[in-house]
Design a protein around this motif. Structure first.
Motif, PDB file in Angstrom:
ATOM      1  N   LEU A 186     -14.969   2.915  -9.444  1.00 22.75           N
ATOM      2  CA  LEU A 186     -13.778   2.076  -9.502  1.00 22.75           C
ATOM      3  C   LEU A 186     -12.564   2.870  -9.969  1.00 22.75           C
ATOM      4  CD1 LEU A 186     -15.418  -1.146 -10.957  1.00 22.75           C
ATOM      5  CD2 LEU A 186     -14.260  -0.980  -8.747  1.00 22.75           C
ATOM      6  N   HIS A 187     -12.785   3.806 -10.876  1.00 28.12           N
ATOM      7  CA  HIS A 187     -11.682   4.613 -11.402  1.00 28.12           C
ATOM      8  C   HIS A 187     -11.038   5.461 -10.296  1.00 28.12           C
ATOM      9  CE1 HIS A 187      -9.407   7.114 -14.211  1.00 28.12           C
ATOM     10  NE2 HIS A 187      -9.932   8.195 -13.636  1.00 28.12           N
ATOM     11  N   VAL A 188     -11.849   6.210  -9.544  1.00 22.57           N
ATOM     12  CA  VAL A 188     -11.248   7.080  -8.523  1.00 22.57           C
ATOM     13  C   VAL A 188     -10.681   6.261  -7.367  1.00 22.57           C
ATOM     14  CG1 VAL A 188     -12.710   9.037  -9.135  1.00 22.57           C
ATOM     15  CG2 VAL A 188     -13.438   7.508  -7.298  1.00 22.57           C
ATOM     16  N   MET A 189     -11.292   5.129  -7.061  1.00 17.63           N
ATOM     17  CA  MET A 189     -10.749   4.251  -6.022  1.00 17.63           C
ATOM     18  C   MET A 189      -9.343   3.782  -6.405  1.00 17.63           C
ATOM     19  SD  MET A 189     -12.531   3.462  -3.258  1.00 17.63           S
ATOM     20  CE  MET A 189     -14.110   3.096  -2.530  1.00 17.63           C
ATOM     21  N   ALA A 190      -9.209   3.257  -7.628  1.00 13.92           N
ATOM     22  CA  ALA A 190      -7.916   2.726  -8.063  1.00 13.92           C
ATOM     23  C   ALA A 190      -6.865   3.830  -8.169  1.00 13.92           C
ATOM     24  CB  ALA A 190      -8.077   2.016  -9.409  1.00 13.92           C
ATOM     25  N   GLU A 191      -7.263   5.012  -8.636  1.00 21.09           N
ATOM     26  CA  GLU A 191      -6.307   6.098  -8.766  1.00 21.09           C
ATOM     27  C   GLU A 191      -5.863   6.624  -7.395  1.00 21.09           C
ATOM     28  OE1 GLU A 191      -5.616   7.510 -12.660  1.00 21.09           O
ATOM     29  OE2 GLU A 191      -5.396   5.514 -11.778  1.00 21.09           O
ATOM     30  N   ALA A 192      -6.793   6.702  -6.454  1.00 20.45           N
ATOM     31  CA  ALA A 192      -6.418   7.105  -5.092  1.00 20.45           C
ATOM     32  C   ALA A 192      -5.447   6.106  -4.486  1.00 20.45           C
ATOM     33  CB  ALA A 192      -7.660   7.245  -4.220  1.00 20.45           C
ATOM     34  N   LYS A 193      -5.693   4.839  -4.741  1.00 19.62           N
ATOM     35  CA  LYS A 193      -4.766   3.804  -4.242  1.00 19.62           C
ATOM     36  C   LYS A 193      -3.380   3.985  -4.835  1.00 19.62           C
ATOM     37  CE  LYS A 193      -2.484  -0.249  -4.913  1.00 19.62           C
ATOM     38  NZ  LYS A 193      -1.527  -0.596  -5.978  1.00 19.62           N
ATOM     39  N   ARG A 194      -3.314   4.226  -6.142  1.00 24.71           N
ATOM     40  CA  ARG A 194      -2.013   4.379  -6.796  1.00 24.71           C
ATOM     41  C   ARG A 194      -1.224   5.532  -6.180  1.00 24.71           C
ATOM     42  NH1 ARG A 194      -2.557   5.240 -12.895  1.00 24.71           N
ATOM     43  NH2 ARG A 194      -0.287   5.033 -12.787  1.00 24.71           N
ATOM     44  N   LEU A 195      -1.914   6.641  -5.910  1.00 26.24           N
ATOM     45  CA  LEU A 195      -1.230   7.799  -5.331  1.00 26.24           C
ATOM     46  C   LEU A 195      -0.718   7.497  -3.923  1.00 26.24           C
ATOM     47  CD1 LEU A 195      -3.662  10.617  -6.524  1.00 26.24           C
ATOM     48  CD2 LEU A 195      -1.295  10.287  -7.277  1.00 26.24           C
ATOM     49  N   ALA A 196      -1.563   6.908  -3.092  1.00 25.85           N
ATOM     50  CA  ALA A 196      -1.157   6.615  -1.716  1.00 25.85           C
ATOM     51  C   ALA A 196      -0.025   5.593  -1.675  1.00 25.85           C
ATOM     52  CB  ALA A 196      -2.353   6.100  -0.927  1.00 25.85           C
ATOM     53  N   PHE A 197      -0.078   4.615  -2.573  1.00 22.63           N
ATOM     54  CA  PHE A 197       0.929   3.553  -2.549  1.00 22.63           C
ATOM     55  C   PHE A 197       2.283   4.022  -3.066  1.00 22.63           C
ATOM     56  CE2 PHE A 197      -0.757  -0.876  -1.689  1.00 22.63           C
ATOM     57  CZ  PHE A 197      -1.786  -0.415  -0.888  1.00 22.63           C
ATOM     58  N   GLU A 198       2.328   5.102  -3.841  1.00 20.33           N
ATOM     59  CA  GLU A 198       3.625   5.663  -4.213  1.00 20.33           C
ATOM     60  C   GLU A 198       4.334   6.212  -2.969  1.00 20.33           C
ATOM     61  OE1 GLU A 198       5.300   5.737  -7.222  1.00 20.33           O
ATOM     62  OE2 GLU A 198       3.750   4.311  -7.816  1.00 20.33           O
ATOM     63  N   ASP A 199       3.582   6.877  -2.103  1.00 19.29           N
ATOM     64  CA  ASP A 199       4.164   7.348  -0.841  1.00 19.29           C
ATOM     65  C   ASP A 199       4.502   6.169   0.065  1.00 19.29           C
ATOM     66  OD1 ASP A 199       3.968  10.001  -1.605  1.00 19.29           O
ATOM     67  OD2 ASP A 199       2.004  10.280  -0.674  1.00 19.29           O
ATOM     68  N   ARG A 200       3.658   5.167   0.061  1.00 21.00           N
ATOM     69  CA  ARG A 200       3.910   3.946   0.850  1.00 21.00           C
ATOM     70  C   ARG A 200       5.261   3.342   0.464  1.00 21.00           C
ATOM     71  NH1 ARG A 200       2.682  -1.231  -1.234  1.00 21.00           N
ATOM     72  NH2 ARG A 200       2.311  -2.889   0.294  1.00 21.00           N
ATOM     73  N   ALA A 201       5.540   3.286  -0.822  1.00 21.72           N
ATOM     74  CA  ALA A 201       6.796   2.704  -1.292  1.00 21.72           C
ATOM     75  C   ALA A 201       8.001   3.552  -0.910  1.00 21.72           C
ATOM     76  CB  ALA A 201       6.747   2.529  -2.811  1.00 21.72           C
ATOM     77  N   ARG A 202       7.796   4.854  -0.768  1.00 22.28           N
ATOM     78  CA  ARG A 202       8.939   5.763  -0.577  1.00 22.28           C
ATOM     79  C   ARG A 202       9.214   6.113   0.879  1.00 22.28           C
ATOM     80  NH1 ARG A 202      13.062   7.534  -0.207  1.00 22.28           N
ATOM     81  NH2 ARG A 202      14.139   9.211  -1.303  1.00 22.28           N
ATOM     82  N   PHE A 203       8.159   6.190   1.702  1.00 18.50           N
ATOM     83  CA  PHE A 203       8.326   6.789   3.021  1.00 18.50           C
ATOM     84  C   PHE A 203       8.007   5.893   4.212  1.00 18.50           C
ATOM     85  CE2 PHE A 203       7.197  10.407   0.184  1.00 18.50           C
ATOM     86  CZ  PHE A 203       8.410  11.070   0.241  1.00 18.50           C
ATOM     87  N   TYR A 204       7.326   4.771   4.018  1.00 16.07           N
ATOM     88  CA  TYR A 204       6.911   3.956   5.156  1.00 16.07           C
ATOM     89  C   TYR A 204       8.062   3.044   5.582  1.00 16.07           C
ATOM     90  CZ  TYR A 204       2.028   5.115   3.772  1.00 16.07           C
ATOM     91  OH  TYR A 204       0.850   5.742   3.434  1.00 16.07           O
ATOM     92  N   ALA A 205       8.540   3.221   6.807  1.00 16.42           N
ATOM     93  CA  ALA A 205       9.684   2.456   7.285  1.00 16.42           C
ATOM     94  C   ALA A 205       9.741   2.538   8.808  1.00 16.42           C
ATOM     95  CB  ALA A 205      10.982   2.978   6.663  1.00 16.42           C
ATOM     96  N   ASP A 206      10.697   1.856   9.392  1.00 13.92           N
ATOM     97  CA  ASP A 206      10.880   1.861  10.840  1.00 13.92           C
ATOM     98  C   ASP A 206      11.212   3.285  11.306  1.00 13.92           C
ATOM     99  OD1 ASP A 206      11.659   1.554  13.485  1.00 13.92           O
ATOM    100  OD2 ASP A 206      12.948  -0.183  13.099  1.00 13.92           O
ATOM    101  N   PRO A 207      10.355   3.896  12.140  1.00 13.57           N
ATOM    102  CA  PRO A 207      10.602   5.279  12.566  1.00 13.57           C
ATOM    103  C   PRO A 207      11.843   5.433  13.429  1.00 13.57           C
ATOM    104  CG  PRO A 207       8.750   4.336  13.767  1.00 13.57           C
ATOM    105  CD  PRO A 207       9.101   3.361  12.689  1.00 13.57           C
ATOM    106  N   ASP A 208      12.391   4.338  13.957  1.00 11.78           N
ATOM    107  CA  ASP A 208      13.646   4.423  14.698  1.00 11.78           C
ATOM    108  C   ASP A 208      14.829   4.705  13.772  1.00 11.78           C
ATOM    109  OD1 ASP A 208      12.326   3.949  17.053  1.00 11.78           O
ATOM    110  OD2 ASP A 208      12.904   1.842  17.201  1.00 11.78           O
ATOM    111  N   PHE A 209      14.631   4.466  12.465  1.00 14.94           N
ATOM    112  CA  PHE A 209      15.724   4.634  11.496  1.00 14.94           C
ATOM    113  C   PHE A 209      15.449   5.738  10.483  1.00 14.94           C
ATOM    114  CE2 PHE A 209      16.607   0.590  13.283  1.00 14.94           C
ATOM    115  CZ  PHE A 209      17.936   0.296  13.036  1.00 14.94           C
ATOM    116  N   TYR A 210      14.202   6.232  10.434  1.00 18.34           N
ATOM    117  CA  TYR A 210      13.845   7.216   9.409  1.00 18.34           C
ATOM    118  C   TYR A 210      12.728   8.108   9.926  1.00 18.34           C
ATOM    119  CZ  TYR A 210      12.011   9.165   5.058  1.00 18.34           C
ATOM    120  OH  TYR A 210      11.581  10.017   4.088  1.00 18.34           O
ATOM    121  N   GLN A 211      12.893   9.405   9.775  1.00 13.27           N
ATOM    122  CA  GLN A 211      11.877  10.355  10.219  1.00 13.27           C
ATOM    123  C   GLN A 211      10.826  10.513   9.125  1.00 13.27           C
ATOM    124  OE1 GLN A 211      13.393  13.995  11.815  1.00 13.27           O
ATOM    125  NE2 GLN A 211      11.373  14.890  12.140  1.00 13.27           N
ATOM    126  N   ILE A 212       9.670   9.898   9.344  1.00 14.18           N
ATOM    127  CA  ILE A 212       8.601   9.877   8.347  1.00 14.18           C
ATOM    128  C   ILE A 212       7.856  11.213   8.367  1.00 14.18           C
ATOM    129  CG2 ILE A 212       6.466   8.684   7.675  1.00 14.18           C
ATOM    130  CD1 ILE A 212       7.786   6.314   9.468  1.00 14.18           C
TER     131      ILE A 212
END
Length: 593
Positions: A339-365
């Motif tokens: 459970l520890h490594v699962m939750a920590e992996a999620k936290r890391l991926a979701f930081e990028d999700r918050a910063r970089f995931y967007a409409d590719p027509d408006f932002y080069q991911i």
């Protein structure tokens, strides 16, 4: 008594034959029955069939999908038919006022196709007006950016689902659309009995609408359509939606043009003008779906495919890349280390999700970098086994809430497999039902950020960040699994849990969905806001003793119910047999023939 000796012998033999909990500790007093084979927590066996399979969140929709297959329809025909039925029967999770994403395995061309059928924001609503109106209607906390309300006119974006249906049908359909939509039209007119879980969510939606009534400029249409008599239909009551039947008939007769350029578009335009909304027929006429290339990573020999942003599917791939460096099987399912490594992996991926995931027509991911093994190794090194990470951020320096959804999957005798997800976003949507159309407009635009310069910042004609993601897995060049887990930001976390349950722990396709789930909430969001380090939510199937160890490492842990999504899946084995599974947390059914 005569004959009791034989009865006793047979009883002893029967007790000797029945295995006791298959080597696991027997738990008494839980109120449930006992399975003879398979995991004791599994609700049922996988459903096996050769010619066709469907798994949806409502049994009547599953039966409609099978009927279409038996009439010679393709898996895509059956998926559209089931989606139309769910738009009627499960309006708490989907409808043609929302968006759609799909992955299709085509055996003829032997390739995967991805479809992004998400809609864009109104061209006539500027960033400045959106910010001003959002601040007025929903004043932010001091120091926080404004956010778009979940109800009313501001979160409404172009509904993409209908165009998605017709794009899929044009490429992979076999039956005429009037035959595909006929079952949904009939049920809408004649009525159907409301199922248990859907009835519960239906009543919850009415409460939320009433609490936020001040944000909804017109609610009489929604009351008349979905809440006859001023209340939600109860379990077993017959619900009809004749307005939706007429709308489906227009689509069956006139095609997508009826929705995006014809009478439906004109009705939406007139309604939005009347209530002070921004969506116009020009926005509908300009809409287009986009065929996209699914992206993948290899996890322990399995090629896992998701769709690229504006959705959050690549969070699944980022998490799997990080987790591949840990021996989950040796840790043991449900252990503190797991459970520890699962939750920590999620936290890391979701930081990028918050910063970089967007409409590719408006932002080069920076997609290639985010999915690289080298980047995963860098992020993995931040995880310590003895303690939770401190506040973490995204791993790159480049500039830059629960959803209610349906997921379904269908496979046919040719080998075609469809992974389809469709949603109005939160609950039933915005609360706005255009005059006489029988469906609610989505509130997906609430997922735009109102932070200037953010990749996901609101702009006219832009697609918002999306939570709904279909999944697909290939093994040695052959289709292996079509699957999805619905439910807002639970979806990437659910995808990873299902896959590791099967690949690392050897669960079958039904057990993988029935196993207890975890969900981490918190961290930075795609809205440009932060929810702190967060909380690890657990279902009751985890050992309470594990919680003490997790809390010692710094996790905040809470047992809860109802926050863990809904799962459907079809696995295709090496003999070409389909194995179907359906979510026990929903009303659904997997069935085949």
């Amino acid at each position: 008594m005569k004959g009791t000796g034989n009865v006793s012998i047979w009883l002893i033999l029967l007790l000797m034959w029945i295995p006791l909990s298959h080597g696991r500790a027997q738990v008494f007093g839980h109120g449930g029955g006992d399975r003879l084979v398979g995991a004791p927590f599994a609700t049922r066996s996988p459903v096996l069939a050769r010619h066709g399979m469907a798994a949806t969140s409502q049994p009547l929709a599953t039966q409609v999908a099978l009927d279409i297959l038996k009439k010679g329809g393709s898996a895509v025909d059956a998926a559209i038919a089931a989606n139309a039925v769910l738009g009627l029967m499960e309006p708490t999770g989907c409808g043609i006022g929302g968006d759609l994403f799909a992955i299709v395995w085509d055996p003829e061309t032997r390739r995967l196709y991805g479809l992004n059928a998400s809609g864009r924001s109104p061209q006539g609503l500027s960033f400045e007006t959106m910010v001003a109106e959002a601040r007025r209607l929903q004043p932010p906390e001091p120091g926080e950016p404004p956010t778009i309300p979940l109800w009313g006119v501001l979160p409404v974006t172009v509904p993409g689902a209908v165009d998605g249906w017709f794009e899929l049908h044009a490429r992979f359909g076999r039956l005429p659309m009037r035959e595909v939509l006929a079952p949904a039209i009939r049920y809408a007119r004649e009525g159907f009995p409301v199922s248990q879980v859907i009835a519960y969510y239906w009543a919850q939606n009415l409460e939320r609408f009433q609490e936020n009534r001040h944000l909804i400029p017109e609610f009489d249409n929604a009351l008349r359509t979905f809440f006859p008599g001023g209340r939600a239909p109860r379990e077993g009551e017959i619900f009809r939606n004749p307005d939706l039947a007429r709308t489906y008939e227009l689509l069956a007769e006139q095609g997508r043009e009826a929705f995006y350029r014809g009478v439906i578009a004109e009705t939406i335009d007139a309604y939005m003008r009347r209530i002070g909304g921004y969506l116009r027929k020009e926005d509908l006429a300009a809409h287009r779906s986009e065929w996209v290339e699914p992206v993948s990573v290899n996890y322990r020999g399995y090629d896992v495919y998701e769709l690229p942003p504006n959705g959050q599917g690549i969070a699944v791939l980022q998490m799997l890349n990080i987790l591949e460096g840990f021996d989950l099987k040796a840790m043991g399912w449900g252990s503190a280390d797991y459970l520890h490594v699962m939750a920590e992996a999620k936290r890391l991926a979701f930081e990028d999700r918050a910063r970089f995931y967007a409409d590719p027509d408006f932002y080069q991911i920076p997609l290639e970098r985010l999915l690289s093994r080298e980047y995963a190794a860098e992020r993995r090194r931040l995880i310590r086994m003895d303690t939770v990470m401190a506040e973490v951020g995204p791993g790159l320096d480049e500039p830059l809430p629960d959803g209610d959804t349906i997921y379904l999957t269908v496979a046919d005798s040719s080998g075609m497999m469809v992974s389809l997800i469709q949603s109005n976003y939160t609950g039933m949507g915005s609360g706005l039902v255009p005059d006489g159309l029988g469906f609610m407009l989505q509130d997906r635009g609430a997922l735009f950020a109102l932070v200037p310069g953010h990749p996901n910042a609101y702009a006219p004609g832009k697609r918002p960040f999306h939570t709904i993601i279909p999944g697909f897995v290939m093994k040695d060049g052959e289709p292996w699994l079509s699957f999805g887990v619905m439910g807002g930001d639970m979806q990437p976390q659910g995808h990873v849990q299902v896959l590791t349950n099967m690949i690392d722990f050897g669960m079958n396709v039904q057990e993988a969905g029935d196993a207890a789930r975890w969900r981490h909430i918190g961290g930075r969001t795609p809205l440009g806001t932060s929810e702190g380090a967060g909380v690890l939510l657990l279902e009751s199937g985890f050992d309470p003793a594990v919680v003490q160890e997790l809390e010692r490492r710094g996790h905040r842990v809470r047992f809860t119910r109802g926050a863990f999504g809904g799962y459907q899946a079809i696995l295709r084995d090496s003999l070409g047999v389909y194995h179907g599974a359906s979510e026990m947390r929903k009303d659904g059914q997997a069935a085949g023939y």
